[in-house]
Design an enzyme around this catalytic site. Structure first.
Site, PDB file in Angstrom:
ATOM      1  N   PRO A  65      36.084  40.965  44.123  1.00  0.00           N
ATOM      2  CA  PRO A  65      37.174  40.813  43.221  1.00  0.00           C
ATOM      3  C   PRO A  65      37.006  40.400  41.958  1.00  0.00           C
ATOM      4  O   PRO A  65      36.349  39.378  41.665  1.00  0.00           O
ATOM      5  CB  PRO A  65      38.147  40.005  44.096  1.00  0.00           C
ATOM      6  CG  PRO A  65      37.223  39.460  45.067  1.00  0.00           C
ATOM      7  CD  PRO A  65      35.882  40.322  45.088  1.00  0.00           C
ATOM      8  N   HIS A  66      37.666  40.822  40.768  1.00  0.00           N
ATOM      9  CA  HIS A  66      37.514  40.065  39.472  1.00  0.00           C
ATOM     10  C   HIS A  66      38.603  40.284  38.648  1.00  0.00           C
ATOM     11  O   HIS A  66      39.591  41.216  38.916  1.00  0.00           O
ATOM     12  CB  HIS A  66      36.137  40.824  38.847  1.00  0.00           C
ATOM     13  CG  HIS A  66      36.463  42.312  38.781  1.00  0.00           C
ATOM     14  ND1 HIS A  66      35.916  43.308  39.721  1.00  0.00           N
ATOM     15  CD2 HIS A  66      36.781  43.350  37.722  1.00  0.00           C
ATOM     16  CE1 HIS A  66      36.188  44.437  39.540  1.00  0.00           C
ATOM     17  NE2 HIS A  66      36.257  44.470  38.193  1.00  0.00           N
TER      18      HIS A  66
END
Length: 152
Positions: A65-66
């Site tokens: 996740p970013h």
């Protein structure tokens, strides 16, 4: 660029409690918030916003996740390990166990791509993944990442 230099020990969760995507994002956001000027809610919103574009669960039990956040002034990494696995809508529809979280400044251009590439390259190493999966503490995880960093 060394992943271990961007990862603060306080942003490592050795045993995630959540079994779903939203709960896991919230846990990870709370851990990584200590390394930023943002709140856990702001971070979770950015990460969930990115998830709406497409899952960051890349398969093989891994998710990255970013997102970009104007409240961070440098690249920040967090890590989470789920012993039981998280239903995460990953590309292979399998549970995710290893989470690398990446936050970058809003005006960041290429730095985050280099870090994503570095994380991806490290996670292609089966021995490294096994070291992470068998880790019991945040310290174990930190050591595994530092050792792998030295090989690059």
């Amino acid at each position: 660029m060394k992943i271990s230099q961007l990862l603060d020990k306080s942003a490592i969760i050795a045993d995630l409690k959540s079994s779903d995507k939203i709960g896991t994002i919230n846990e990870l956001a709370t851990a990584i918030a200590h390394s930023t000027n943002g709140s856990s809610d702001q971070i979770a919103d950015v990460l969930m916003g990115r998830e709406q574009l497409g899952s960051t669960g890349i398969g093989g039990g891994i998710a990255i996740p970013h997102g970009k956040l104007d409240l961070v002034d440098k690249i920040v990494i967090g890590f989470g390990l789920s012993k039981t696995g998280v239903e995460y809508d990953s590309l292979d529809n399998k549970p995710v166990h290893i989470f690398f979280v990446l936050l970058t400044p809003e005006n960041s251009t290429g730095g985050h791509l280099k870090v994503l590439a570095q994380i991806s390259k490290m996670l292609k190493m089966d021995a490294f993944k096994q070291n992470l999966l068998s880790s019991e503490t945040a310290e174990d995880i930190q050591i595994a990442i530092q050792e792998q960093d030295e090989e690059f």
